[in-house]
Design a protein around this motif. Structure first.
Motif: not given
Length: 419
Positions: A2, A24-25, A27-29
């Motif tokens: 991730a 988050q949108r 795709g990152l933590q």
């Protein structure tokens, strides 16, 4: 593995949460490093991770980020707060990731150094002097001419900033700043400035592109508490161009031009005069209003730059967005605050947010901390937006019970004698 976006510190009025949600949108933590994770509401966001670490210790931050690399691919670093942004840029450099020049950020965060660099490049700024003690503050106030602004050389959110119209007010505020009540982040140094009078404007910049210019207004002096903000500002083409030109001159003078910059102006008899350059985005609700007015998501654009991707700054529409801040009218205990759900239901209202909860102790400080919340509205034109905003504001209310007076405290403490 991730990919993670590392955010340093936080803000209490929502910008940090917006960064978490945008990450988050994408795709990152989102991972936030903070000395006190309990201070910020965004740590409770679903799926966000918070780690306690001394954010003043660069080596400790590097060790923690090196440890995180065993679990995550670190995509980038950022921060929504002045006090952490320079450190975030240091981490970008250490881990060879995109980011601003740390030296440029550091010198920009020092208001005196910023003033020197701007003035040396011919950028219009108020007359200013740097004082190390009370005697110098008094002398410089006389030299510049009353009224003057007296404020810390390092800080944000109008904390410790005051308009002083008389010599007695200069002495009073200087004693406050140097007398132990003001919390200094560094060695005490006071900036004494000419009071630039005129309408207030703000420029929002990404890279070298001026995205938006807003108009703002403050509450009554001697403090500078924001009451409202409107996008776009009602400016002629010439006025807009002059503010944009001065904005780009600021970037060149300060070595900025990567990522976000927020600049505050006063329009005086000389035209636009620079009050302050912030090497970051203006805080919430600015990002929301820029998105509503133009369809440009500044926070997502910033994150994409930080992770080495191309960002989209194309304007998708043209609307009028405005915000009104809810400002405490007295000191005391907040008994209740409400009407947010009714206000949010008004057509055209985009956001209603309270920063405080009932039973909070309210002590006004003459800065951003006096704000209890905000309301944002947007529509096709200014009159309609203002009507929507007022309709929502009228539905919101609160009650603050003043602190007991000295006489009331004595009366309560006196023993009750039987008749």
């Amino acid at each position: 593995m991730a990919r993670a976006l590392i955010q340093l510190g936080g803000t209490t009025m929502g910008s940090s949460l917006l960064y978490v949600q945008a990450a988050q949108r994408l795709g990152l933590q989102p991972i936030t490093l903070s000395a006190d994770p309990t201070r910020y509401d965004h740590f409770a966001a679903k799926g966000a991770e918070a780690i306690r670490v001394d954010t003043d210790d660069l080596d400790a931050l590097i060790r923690e980020c090196s440890r995180l690399r065993a679990t995550y691919g670190i995509a980038g670093f950022t921060s929504a707060a002045d006090s952490f942004y320079a450190t975030a840029s240091e981490l970008c450099r250490h881990f060879d990731l995109p980011g601003p020049n740390p030296e440029a950020i550091e010198q920009c965060c020092d208001k005196y150094t910023q003033r020197q660099l701007l003035a040396a490049s011919g950028v219009p700024v108020p007359a200013y002097r740097l004082a190390a003690n009370a005697a110098e503050v008094e002398n410089f106030a006389v030299e510049i001419g009353l009224p003057v602004i007296v404020k810390p050389a390092v800080g944000s959110g109008s904390v410790g900033v005051r308009l002083c119209r008389t010599g007695d007010e200069v002495v009073e505020h200087t004693n406050y700043l140097l007398g132990g009540q003001h919390i200094w982040r560094s060695e005490p140094r006071i900036l004494v400035e000419e009071f630039a009078e005129g309408p207030v404007y703000g420029a929002d910049i990404m890279g070298n592109e001026v995205i938006a210019i807003c108009s703002s207004d403050f509450g009554p002096p001697p403090h500078f508490v924001y009451r409202g903000c409107t996008y776009p500002a009602l400016l002629s083409d010439d006025e807009h161009e002059r503010i944009a030109d001065v904005s780009l001159s600021c970037l060149r003078a300060l070595g900025l031009g990567w990522g976000p910059t927020g600049i505050e102006f006063r329009w005086t008899k000389r035209g636009p005069v620079v009050i302050e350059v912030n090497p970051r985005l203006h805080g919430s609700p600015t990002p929301q209003m820029v998105d509503l007015a133009y369809g440009v998501d500044l926070i997502t654009a910033h994150i994409k730059l930080a992770i080495g991707e191309e960002c989209n700054l194309r304007k998708n529409h043209s609307r009028t967005a405005a915000a009104r801040f809810l400002v405490a009218d007295r000191d005391g205990t907040l008994d209740w605050i409400g009407g947010d759900s009714q206000a949010a239901a008004v057509p055209g209202v985009a956001e209603v947010k309270f920063y405080v909860q009932p039973k909070t102790t309210i002590v006004r400080t003459g800065d951003y901390r006096d704000c209890l919340g905000h309301v944002i509205a947007a529509s096709s034109n200014l009159p309609r937006t203002e009507t929507i905003l007022q309709r929502a504001i009228d539905l919101i209310g609160w009650s603050i019970t003043p602190f007991p007076t000295v006489d009331e405290q004595k009366q309560c403490a006196a023993p009750h004698l039987p008749d």
